[in-house]
Design a protein around this motif. Sequence first.
Motif, PDB file in Angstrom:
ATOM      1  N   GLN A  45     -34.409  77.036 -35.742  1.00 22.91           N
ATOM      2  CA  GLN A  45     -35.130  76.278 -36.765  1.00 22.91           C
ATOM      3  C   GLN A  45     -34.746  74.799 -36.787  1.00 22.91           C
ATOM      4  OE1 GLN A  45     -33.183  78.954 -37.360  1.00 22.91           O
ATOM      5  NE2 GLN A  45     -31.967  78.720 -39.213  1.00 22.91           N
ATOM      6  N   ASP A  46     -33.657  74.419 -36.096  1.00 27.68           N
ATOM      7  CA  ASP A  46     -33.253  73.015 -36.023  1.00 27.68           C
ATOM      8  C   ASP A  46     -33.901  72.280 -34.850  1.00 27.68           C
ATOM      9  OD1 ASP A  46     -31.646  73.337 -38.241  1.00 27.68           O
ATOM     10  OD2 ASP A  46     -29.839  73.748 -37.071  1.00 27.68           O
ATOM     11  N   VAL A  47     -34.597  73.013 -34.004  1.00 29.42           N
ATOM     12  CA  VAL A  47     -35.227  72.419 -32.818  1.00 29.42           C
ATOM     13  C   VAL A  47     -36.539  71.749 -33.221  1.00 29.42           C
ATOM     14  CG1 VAL A  47     -36.247  72.899 -30.567  1.00 29.42           C
ATOM     15  CG2 VAL A  47     -34.199  74.138 -31.296  1.00 29.42           C
ATOM     16  N   TYR A  48     -36.730  70.511 -32.779  1.00 21.95           N
ATOM     17  CA  TYR A  48     -37.982  69.805 -33.010  1.00 21.95           C
ATOM     18  C   TYR A  48     -38.970  70.144 -31.897  1.00 21.95           C
ATOM     19  CZ  TYR A  48     -36.520  66.983 -36.977  1.00 21.95           C
ATOM     20  OH  TYR A  48     -36.145  66.570 -38.234  1.00 21.95           O
ATOM     21  N   TYR A  49     -38.493  70.085 -30.626  1.00 15.17           N
ATOM     22  CA  TYR A  49     -39.349  70.489 -29.519  1.00 15.17           C
ATOM     23  C   TYR A  49     -38.521  70.726 -28.265  1.00 15.17           C
ATOM     24  CZ  TYR A  49     -39.230  65.511 -28.106  1.00 15.17           C
ATOM     25  OH  TYR A  49     -38.831  64.248 -27.743  1.00 15.17           O
ATOM     26  N   PHE A  50     -39.157  71.412 -27.313  1.00 13.37           N
ATOM     27  CA  PHE A  50     -38.588  71.655 -25.987  1.00 13.37           C
ATOM     28  C   PHE A  50     -39.453  70.891 -24.998  1.00 13.37           C
ATOM     29  CE2 PHE A  50     -37.860  75.523 -28.465  1.00 13.37           C
ATOM     30  CZ  PHE A  50     -36.512  75.778 -28.246  1.00 13.37           C
ATOM     31  N   GLU A  51     -38.804  70.312 -23.987  1.00 12.90           N
ATOM     32  CA  GLU A  51     -39.557  69.562 -22.986  1.00 12.90           C
ATOM     33  C   GLU A  51     -39.008  69.837 -21.597  1.00 12.90           C
ATOM     34  OE1 GLU A  51     -41.170  65.034 -22.410  1.00 12.90           O
ATOM     35  OE2 GLU A  51     -39.138  65.276 -23.188  1.00 12.90           O
ATOM     36  N   SER A  52     -39.910  70.007 -20.656  1.00 14.35           N
ATOM     37  CA  SER A  52     -39.530  70.196 -19.266  1.00 14.35           C
ATOM     38  C   SER A  52     -39.721  68.871 -18.520  1.00 14.35           C
ATOM     39  CB  SER A  52     -40.421  71.280 -18.638  1.00 14.35           C
ATOM     40  OG  SER A  52     -40.132  71.401 -17.269  1.00 14.35           O
ATOM     41  N   VAL A  53     -38.633  68.414 -17.873  1.00  9.24           N
ATOM     42  CA  VAL A  53     -38.662  67.166 -17.113  1.00  9.24           C
ATOM     43  C   VAL A  53     -37.916  67.394 -15.807  1.00  9.24           C
ATOM     44  CG1 VAL A  53     -37.986  64.731 -17.082  1.00  9.24           C
ATOM     45  CG2 VAL A  53     -38.632  65.801 -19.244  1.00  9.24           C
ATOM     46  N   ASP A  54     -38.573  67.161 -14.679  1.00  8.17           N
ATOM     47  CA  ASP A  54     -37.946  67.309 -13.359  1.00  8.17           C
ATOM     48  C   ASP A  54     -37.243  68.654 -13.193  1.00  8.17           C
ATOM     49  OD1 ASP A  54     -38.811  64.767 -12.622  1.00  8.17           O
ATOM     50  OD2 ASP A  54     -36.972  63.808 -13.329  1.00  8.17           O
ATOM     51  N   HIS A  55     -37.929  69.726 -13.503  1.00 10.71           N
ATOM     52  CA  HIS A  55     -37.434  71.098 -13.349  1.00 10.71           C
ATOM     53  C   HIS A  55     -36.229  71.418 -14.238  1.00 10.71           C
ATOM     54  CE1 HIS A  55     -40.218  71.522 -10.052  1.00 10.71           C
ATOM     55  NE2 HIS A  55     -39.715  70.455  -9.485  1.00 10.71           N
ATOM     56  N   LYS A  56     -36.009  70.620 -15.267  1.00 10.21           N
ATOM     57  CA  LYS A  56     -34.968  70.898 -16.257  1.00 10.21           C
ATOM     58  C   LYS A  56     -35.633  70.987 -17.620  1.00 10.21           C
ATOM     59  CE  LYS A  56     -31.283  68.458 -13.848  1.00 10.21           C
ATOM     60  NZ  LYS A  56     -30.257  67.416 -13.956  1.00 10.21           N
ATOM     61  N   VAL A  57     -35.058  71.815 -18.506  1.00  9.83           N
ATOM     62  CA  VAL A  57     -35.625  71.957 -19.845  1.00  9.83           C
ATOM     63  C   VAL A  57     -34.641  71.387 -20.857  1.00  9.83           C
ATOM     64  CG1 VAL A  57     -36.481  73.575 -21.595  1.00  9.83           C
ATOM     65  CG2 VAL A  57     -36.981  73.972 -19.182  1.00  9.83           C
ATOM     66  N   PHE A  58     -35.176  70.557 -21.740  1.00 13.51           N
ATOM     67  CA  PHE A  58     -34.369  69.917 -22.764  1.00 13.51           C
ATOM     68  C   PHE A  58     -34.841  70.353 -24.142  1.00 13.51           C
ATOM     69  CE2 PHE A  58     -34.262  67.252 -19.036  1.00 13.51           C
ATOM     70  CZ  PHE A  58     -32.912  66.972 -18.903  1.00 13.51           C
ATOM     71  N   LEU A  59     -33.886  70.441 -25.045  1.00 11.43           N
ATOM     72  CA  LEU A  59     -34.125  70.826 -26.432  1.00 11.43           C
ATOM     73  C   LEU A  59     -33.821  69.593 -27.276  1.00 11.43           C
ATOM     74  CD1 LEU A  59     -32.396  73.906 -28.033  1.00 11.43           C
ATOM     75  CD2 LEU A  59     -32.025  71.640 -28.926  1.00 11.43           C
ATOM     76  N   TYR A  60     -34.723  69.235 -28.166  1.00  7.82           N
ATOM     77  CA  TYR A  60     -34.553  68.050 -29.002  1.00  7.82           C
ATOM     78  C   TYR A  60     -34.372  68.475 -30.459  1.00  7.82           C
ATOM     79  CZ  TYR A  60     -36.295  65.448 -24.983  1.00  7.82           C
ATOM     80  OH  TYR A  60     -36.452  64.905 -23.743  1.00  7.82           O
ATOM     81  N   THR A  61     -33.299  67.987 -31.077  1.00 11.13           N
ATOM     82  CA  THR A  61     -33.086  68.210 -32.502  1.00 11.13           C
ATOM     83  C   THR A  61     -33.393  66.887 -33.208  1.00 11.13           C
ATOM     84  OG1 THR A  61     -30.741  67.628 -32.397  1.00 11.13           O
ATOM     85  CG2 THR A  61     -31.315  69.965 -32.079  1.00 11.13           C
ATOM     86  N   GLU A  62     -33.047  66.782 -34.466  1.00  9.78           N
ATOM     87  CA  GLU A  62     -33.353  65.563 -35.211  1.00  9.78           C
ATOM     88  C   GLU A  62     -32.800  64.311 -34.529  1.00  9.78           C
ATOM     89  OE1 GLU A  62     -33.057  63.743 -39.726  1.00  9.78           O
ATOM     90  OE2 GLU A  62     -31.965  65.572 -39.240  1.00  9.78           O
ATOM     91  N   LYS A  63     -31.554  64.406 -34.027  1.00 11.32           N
ATOM     92  CA  LYS A  63     -30.920  63.223 -33.441  1.00 11.32           C
ATOM     93  C   LYS A  63     -30.414  63.417 -32.021  1.00 11.32           C
ATOM     94  CE  LYS A  63     -29.368  61.699 -37.966  1.00 11.32           C
ATOM     95  NZ  LYS A  63     -28.267  61.525 -38.877  1.00 11.32           N
ATOM     96  N   ASP A  64     -30.290  64.659 -31.558  1.00  7.01           N
ATOM     97  CA  ASP A  64     -29.637  64.924 -30.280  1.00  7.01           C
ATOM     98  C   ASP A  64     -30.573  65.590 -29.275  1.00  7.01           C
ATOM     99  OD1 ASP A  64     -27.046  64.016 -31.186  1.00  7.01           O
ATOM    100  OD2 ASP A  64     -26.942  65.871 -32.358  1.00  7.01           O
ATOM    101  N   VAL A  65     -30.174  65.499 -27.999  1.00 14.48           N
ATOM    102  CA  VAL A  65     -30.907  66.119 -26.897  1.00 14.48           C
ATOM    103  C   VAL A  65     -29.925  66.974 -26.103  1.00 14.48           C
ATOM    104  CG1 VAL A  65     -32.270  65.716 -24.807  1.00 14.48           C
ATOM    105  CG2 VAL A  65     -32.424  64.107 -26.723  1.00 14.48           C
TER     106      VAL A  65
END
Length: 146
Positions: free
Chosen positions: A56-76
Amino acid sequence: MKIIIEEKTSKDEEDTIIIRCDTLDDSIMKLIHQLKSKDELLIGTANEKIARIRPQDVYYFESVDHKVFLYTEKDVYEIKQKLYEIEDTYQGMDYFRVSKSVILNLSKIQHLSPVLGSRLEATLLNGERIMISRQYVAALKVLLGI
């Protein structure tokens, strides 16, 4: 809808939730999924540190260059799951794929704005902006009741 809460008779007794309904519709499935995933934590890494993140703290997930990142309010954070795995795991919750490379937590949207080319731009609670591809706009509008 009627809600009944009873205290357990003994401390050894396991917490139990009983759902009694005519049909198992989307709203009930969403509730069940939220209850099941409440205790699950995502594991992410950033700057050689490992963090446990609540879904529930995740804002969004993003795939970049075959890696997946999770974005919270301030951190990646970088995570090991693929976008299709995340989509399957959180199906029925507030997560929605808004492009080939982004899954967005709909509960973190502050407002939506139309953009040229039949796309939408989502402004998130933390001020970030995410573009919603036109191929996903119709399904999002149906989901949000727009």
